[in-house]
Write an enzyme that holds these catalytic residues in place. Sequence first.
Site, mmCIF file in Angstrom:
data_model
loop_
_atom_site.group_PDB
_atom_site.id
_atom_site.type_symbol
_atom_site.label_atom_id
_atom_site.label_comp_id
_atom_site.label_asym_id
_atom_site.label_seq_id
_atom_site.Cartn_x
_atom_site.Cartn_y
_atom_site.Cartn_z
ATOM 1 N NE ARG A 108 -34.814 5.335 -7.577
ATOM 2 C CZ ARG A 108 -34.419 4.632 -9.182
ATOM 3 N NH1 ARG A 108 -34.494 5.353 -9.712
ATOM 4 N NH2 ARG A 108 -33.850 2.937 -9.138
ATOM 5 C CE LYS A 136 -11.151 -0.367 3.398
ATOM 6 N NZ LYS A 136 -9.870 -0.169 2.635
ATOM 7 C CE LYS A 190 -6.624 -1.881 10.348
ATOM 8 N NZ LYS A 190 -7.349 -1.275 8.686
ATOM 9 C CD GLU A 205 -3.069 -3.474 9.599
ATOM 10 O OE1 GLU A 205 -4.038 -2.915 9.413
ATOM 11 O OE2 GLU A 205 -2.238 -2.121 10.403
ATOM 12 C CG ASP A 230 -2.043 -2.911 5.383
ATOM 13 O OD1 ASP A 230 -2.809 -3.587 5.121
ATOM 14 O OD2 ASP A 230 -1.529 -2.433 5.992
#
Length: 278
Positions: free
Chosen positions: A98, A133, A165, A194, A215
């Site tokens: 597995r 992410k 950002k 950004e 963005d």
Amino acid sequence: MEPDADTVKRNVAAALAEDVGSGDVSAELIDAAVHARARIVTREPGVFCGRAWAEETCRQVDPAIRLDWRVDDGAQMKKDDVLVDLEGPARGLLTAERTVLNFLQLLSGTATRTRRFVDAVVGTKAVILDTRKTLPGLRVAQKYAVRIGGGQNHRMGLYDALLLKENHIVAAGGIAAAVCEARSRHPCMAVEVEVEDQRELAEAIAAGVDRILLDNLSINDLHAAVAATAGRVPLEASGGITFDNVAEVARTGVDYVSVGELTKNVSPLDLSVRFVGD
């Protein structure tokens, strides 16, 4: 291109700890002297990835397991291809099964999705990038799979690149102030900022940043940003990028397209382990 060996070991140890725990009570039913042969096959086409994780899983479960690979990372698989033949103690094969599949399915799925995005922007100058992410604990593995699929890695984490950002900019008091502080603290690091509109784009250019992240801009605004920048600063499109729109985004003339879907919404490939008789 090679995966980091220490990271692979840690990934496998963590995976086995949560799956095997104090012992495989089902595999214990098999006589320890029984040897077996097995093979892993793919039920769908794709790009293979994860060999190092499969090998390390078998090594940690039982070093007596032998693997005879028919593919290497980056190979294009066809439906029903045999990927590897395994031979060794039946208990070990059953225990490792597995975890081996989990790594191979996830990483092959990541590489396969990346290859689709890379192929979609052929003919443009855009480079497909990943993002942060990723699945917790598997960032290095998934970013390796992105490279195997033909994409490139953005920053590995918060420690190895400066990306200012929206919230950084607000907290610092504006783009110019944020860039000034970043260059003061980390003079050897490239600075990416950004922006969300043409005014912020102009501010970022004036601040002398090394890359600008556009963005969630519309296609029209991306075209306008490319024209306004005129090649002075590399541009990266980000936000809302899907397979359906990535080619259109790339054709605007941006240098990079970062895609969270590569690692966030990945669909594991359908692989299976089958024991084979003599």
